[in-house]
Structure formats: C-alpha cells, structure tokens
Design a protein around this motif. Structure first.
Motif, PDB file in Angstrom:
ATOM      1  N   ALA A  11     -51.138 -94.955  75.702  1.00  0.00           N
ATOM      2  CA  ALA A  11     -51.881 -96.170  76.037  1.00  0.00           C
ATOM      3  C   ALA A  11     -51.374 -96.680  77.380  1.00  0.00           C
ATOM      4  O   ALA A  11     -50.377 -96.198  77.901  1.00  0.00           O
ATOM      5  CB  ALA A  11     -51.650 -97.211  74.951  1.00  0.00           C
ATOM      6  N   CYS A  12     -52.083 -97.676  77.922  1.00  0.00           N
ATOM      7  CA  CYS A  12     -51.617 -98.339  79.148  1.00  0.00           C
ATOM      8  C   CYS A  12     -51.013 -99.686  78.718  1.00  0.00           C
ATOM      9  O   CYS A  12     -51.589-100.389  77.879  1.00  0.00           O
ATOM     10  CB  CYS A  12     -52.772 -98.564  80.114  1.00  0.00           C
ATOM     11  SG  CYS A  12     -52.291 -99.512  81.578  1.00  0.00           S
ATOM     12  N   ALA A  13     -49.869-100.008  79.317  1.00  0.00           N
ATOM     13  CA  ALA A  13     -49.162-101.233  78.919  1.00  0.00           C
ATOM     14  C   ALA A  13     -50.007-102.488  79.135  1.00  0.00           C
ATOM     15  O   ALA A  13     -49.718-103.540  78.562  1.00  0.00           O
ATOM     16  CB  ALA A  13     -47.865-101.333  79.699  1.00  0.00           C
ATOM     17  N   LEU A 324     -48.002 -95.874  81.453  1.00  0.00           N
ATOM     18  CA  LEU A 324     -48.130 -95.191  80.169  1.00  0.00           C
ATOM     19  C   LEU A 324     -47.092 -95.644  79.153  1.00  0.00           C
ATOM     20  O   LEU A 324     -45.913 -95.754  79.466  1.00  0.00           O
ATOM     21  CB  LEU A 324     -48.019 -93.680  80.374  1.00  0.00           C
ATOM     22  CG  LEU A 324     -49.112 -93.079  81.256  1.00  0.00           C
ATOM     23  CD1 LEU A 324     -48.870 -91.592  81.472  1.00  0.00           C
ATOM     24  CD2 LEU A 324     -50.496 -93.314  80.665  1.00  0.00           C
ATOM     25  N   VAL A 325     -47.570 -95.914  77.944  1.00  0.00           N
ATOM     26  CA  VAL A 325     -46.656 -96.234  76.845  1.00  0.00           C
ATOM     27  C   VAL A 325     -47.050 -95.397  75.632  1.00  0.00           C
ATOM     28  O   VAL A 325     -48.223 -95.066  75.446  1.00  0.00           O
ATOM     29  CB  VAL A 325     -46.674 -97.748  76.477  1.00  0.00           C
ATOM     30  CG1 VAL A 325     -46.041 -98.577  77.574  1.00  0.00           C
ATOM     31  CG2 VAL A 325     -48.084 -98.240  76.187  1.00  0.00           C
ATOM     32  N   GLU A 326     -46.036 -95.042  74.823  1.00  0.00           N
ATOM     33  CA  GLU A 326     -46.291 -94.235  73.630  1.00  0.00           C
ATOM     34  C   GLU A 326     -47.220 -94.990  72.693  1.00  0.00           C
ATOM     35  O   GLU A 326     -47.142 -96.211  72.579  1.00  0.00           O
ATOM     36  CB  GLU A 326     -44.973 -93.964  72.884  1.00  0.00           C
ATOM     37  CG  GLU A 326     -43.962 -93.125  73.639  1.00  0.00           C
ATOM     38  CD  GLU A 326     -44.434 -91.690  73.870  1.00  0.00           C
ATOM     39  OE1 GLU A 326     -45.171 -91.160  73.001  1.00  0.00           O
ATOM     40  OE2 GLU A 326     -44.092 -91.113  74.915  1.00  0.00           O
ATOM     41  N   ALA A 331     -54.648 -92.888  70.665  1.00  0.00           N
ATOM     42  CA  ALA A 331     -54.156 -94.011  71.477  1.00  0.00           C
ATOM     43  C   ALA A 331     -55.299 -94.536  72.356  1.00  0.00           C
ATOM     44  O   ALA A 331     -56.412 -94.714  71.860  1.00  0.00           O
ATOM     45  CB  ALA A 331     -52.956 -93.581  72.308  1.00  0.00           C
ATOM     46  N   ASP A 332     -55.038 -94.746  73.655  1.00  0.00           N
ATOM     47  CA  ASP A 332     -56.145 -95.168  74.522  1.00  0.00           C
ATOM     48  C   ASP A 332     -56.587 -94.032  75.434  1.00  0.00           C
ATOM     49  O   ASP A 332     -57.184 -94.265  76.495  1.00  0.00           O
ATOM     50  CB  ASP A 332     -55.775 -96.430  75.309  1.00  0.00           C
ATOM     51  CG  ASP A 332     -56.001 -97.674  74.438  1.00  0.00           C
ATOM     52  OD1 ASP A 332     -56.740 -97.575  73.439  1.00  0.00           O
ATOM     53  OD2 ASP A 332     -55.438 -98.730  74.751  1.00  0.00           O
ATOM     54  N   GLY A 333     -56.271 -92.806  75.018  1.00  0.00           N
ATOM     55  CA  GLY A 333     -56.865 -91.649  75.684  1.00  0.00           C
ATOM     56  C   GLY A 333     -56.218 -91.197  76.974  1.00  0.00           C
ATOM     57  O   GLY A 333     -56.764 -90.346  77.668  1.00  0.00           O
TER      58      GLY A 333
END
Ligand SMILES: O=C(O)CCC(=O)C(=O)O
Ligand SMILES: [Fe+2]
Length: 352
Positions: A11-13, A324-326, A331-333
């Motif tokens: 995902a994006c933070a 990027l975050v785990e 997730a968000d692709g």
C-alpha cells in the motif's frame, strides 16, 4: 509470483492521511494529525459547507481521527472477519463462488473472444460495445440475468447472517467486500484475468489496461433507509468495472465529470443510466458519483482494477511516488519496483 500471496502487494502510506471523507460536509481532505493545520487548510471549505461553530469543527476532527484509526486497523480486522466467515458461513449458492462461462452473457463471451483474437483493435471493439459519452466510458453486457439474481440472493443470505461485515470502502456503508466472503480467488480473479483484462487492454492501453495485476472488488447497496447516493470521487483504481446487478429501483443514475488530472474550467457532467446485468468500464480517475435512488434497492458490483506498472510510478490517491508500506492480500496494488522490468515501464495514464 502467484497473485494474492501475502506480501507481494503493498500500500502507499498516504492511505493514513489522504482522502479522508467527511460525509456530513461531503468533503475529502488530508489530515496530518494536527487540528490547527486542518483549520488552516480546510476552515473555509468547511464553513462554506455549514461547519461554523468550534463544536462542529471539533466533531469533524473527532470523525477524522476515528476514520484514520479505522484505516490503521483495517487489515487486521479484515483478516479476522475473513477467518470467521470461512469457518462459520454457510453459502446458500456455493456454485457462484467459482466462475463458469455460463454466468457470462453470451454477447460478452463473443466480445472477449474478439479482444483475444489476432489483429483485434479498438475500432473493432467499439463496434461491439456502447460508448456512452466522449469520456471513454463504455457499456457492455457482462452477466446473465439469472446469475445476477442468484448472486444477489447469495449476498442477501450473507447480509442476514450473523457474520461480521466490513464496509466496501470509505464512502459506501452498505454492501459486501467480496474478498472477505471468499469470492476473490475463484470468481473475481479469473474474471479479471481472462475476461476483463482483454477488454481493458484495448480500451485503456495508456492506463495499464493490459497489465491489470490486482483488484479490489465489492458490491455496493443503496436502499431507502441505508445509503441513498454517493458523493463525487475518483477510484483507487486504474480501470473500474461497475455492473448493475439489480434489483428494482428508480433514479440513482451515475454521473461522470472530468478526468482527475485534466479538469476543464467548466466541468461538464454526463448522467449514465444503469442497465441490468450490463457493466460500465471507466478509468478510475474519471470523477464520478451516484444520484440518490427514489425507491427500491440498487446493487452494483464494483471491480477496482489496478496496474502495479502504472501506480508504482505515481500513487493515484496522493499523486506522488508511492511510499510503500506492507499490507495484506492485494493491498493497494503496488509492488516493489525491482519486481518489474524497468524496460517495460508504461506511461502513467495520459491526460485525455
Ligand atoms: O454507486 C455506484 O454504482 C458507484 C460506486 C462507485 O463509484 C464506487 O464504489 O467506487
Ligand atoms: Fe467509484
């Protein structure tokens, strides 16, 4: 690597601070954990929408902080719900969990066959689908009416059950997250990979349409004492499919405005009607919303399709290089850029 393996997608933070929706005032805003800054950035916009007193402003801050907290816990809560559902939920129609050609409208099968044939091109496809405006929005038959009926019955069965339910997204309160119900692996993923992508690849090659490697799929439901409408927004998707499943309802048209990155000085809206069992393809960045229904119940399947090759370059939600975050599942692709070949970089969605 196999789709859906935990850890592959990220995902994006910005998810924890951007695009926080305040339903009462119909406003999306960014929040950096600082009420004074919020007042500076949005005080006027909030006042214009009727948020005038300090108390009202504090209520907004509280609502935003609750939403941010909900987002922080989202993955864990979703995983817990999914586990409970897979242990305890008894489907009414187990057959809808595994995609069959018989679920799909024969005309859609023909369209997909064309898209996967040698020499297929956009012109040829446009002879087979309805172009509903000059905004690159297209309507085509997707499912059979029978599938839509049985699918809604399954979702109603789930709705009536005691099982825990998540919200489809930050704006819709009613509906079903298909991943939590166990409908991703054998229904939505093959639908995206084998049927939707060939179509999107011709319609939106410039938006990653040919490289849609993950999705978020959910059903939204509108009814008189539940959600009636949906505020204007863009999707966290490169390409969206919105299929009208039923049931009977009046009004509730969708409306579309400009493409997010190319707003015109005077936005022009087009209103688009739902046609039962038909789907609308549109770019995720096309600003849109839904007008209130006047009676009945409206159920639509929404598939937000993502292309890591596109979004790895620019997060569509914050418009920056993604931080990027785990996260879990699709997730968000986003993916780590080392996983894709820089030589294959595609342009981010062109500004048309
Ligand atoms: O109400 C609808 O059919 C549209 C839903 C939508 O745009 C969304 O969930 O992103
Ligand atoms: Fe949307």
């Amino acid at each position: 690597m196999e789709a859906g393996v935990p850890g592959r997608f990220l995902a994006c933070a910005c998810f924890l601070r951007e695009n926080v929706f305040v339903p009462r005032y119909g406003l999306h805003l960014s929040y950096r954990g600082d009420a004074a800054r919020l007042r500076e950035d949005y005080g006027q916009a909030l006042r214009d929408r009727g948020c005038r007193s300090d108390q009202e402003f504090e209520a907004v801050v509280k609502e935003i902080e609750e939403e941010v907290e909900r987002r922080k816990q989202l993955d864990r809560h979703s995983r817990e719900r999914k586990a409970i559902i897979s242990q305890g939920y008894k489907p009414k129609h187990p057959e809808v969990y595994v995609l069959q050609d018989s679920f799909l409208d024969p005309e859609f099968l023909e369209i997909v066959k064309y898209c996967t044939s040698q020499g297929a091109d956009l012109q040829g496809l446009l002879h087979r689908v309805d172009s509903v405006s000059d905004k690159r929005i297209y309507r085509l038959p997707i499912f059979t009416h029978e599938f839509c009926r049985v699918f809604i019955e399954e979702l109603e069965n789930f709705e009536r059950s005691e099982m825990p339910k998540g919200r489809p997204n930050t704006m819709n309160n009613y509906g079903v997250l298909l991943n939590e119900l166990g409908l991703d692996d054998a229904l939505v993923t093959p639908l995206r990979e084998s049927y939707l992508q060939p179509v999107a690849s011709l319609l939106y090659p410039d938006c990653g349409g040919g490289r849609l490697d993950s999705h978020k799929a959910f059903v939204v439901k509108y009814a008189l004492h539940e959600d009636l409408d949906l505020s204007s927004h863009y999707d966290n998707a490169e390409v969206t499919l919105n299929v009208s499943l039923g049931k009977d309802f009046t009004e509730g048209n969708l409306y579309f405005a400009d493409f997010r990155q190319a707003p015109s000085p005077v936005p022009k809206y087009v209103e688009v009607e739902h046609v039962g069992s038909h789907g609308l393809f549109h770019r995720g960045g096309q600003i849109h919303g839904a007008l209130p229904i006047a009676s009945g119940e409206r159920w639509n399947l929404i598939v937000w399709m993502r292309s890591s090759a596109v979004r790895n370059q620019l997060c569509p939600m914050c418009n920056r290089k993604p931080e990027l975050v785990e996260a879990e599942g699709f997730a968000d692709g986003f993916t780590r850029s080392s996983e894709w070949n820089a030589a294959e970089t595609v342009d981010v969605c062109s500004l048309t």
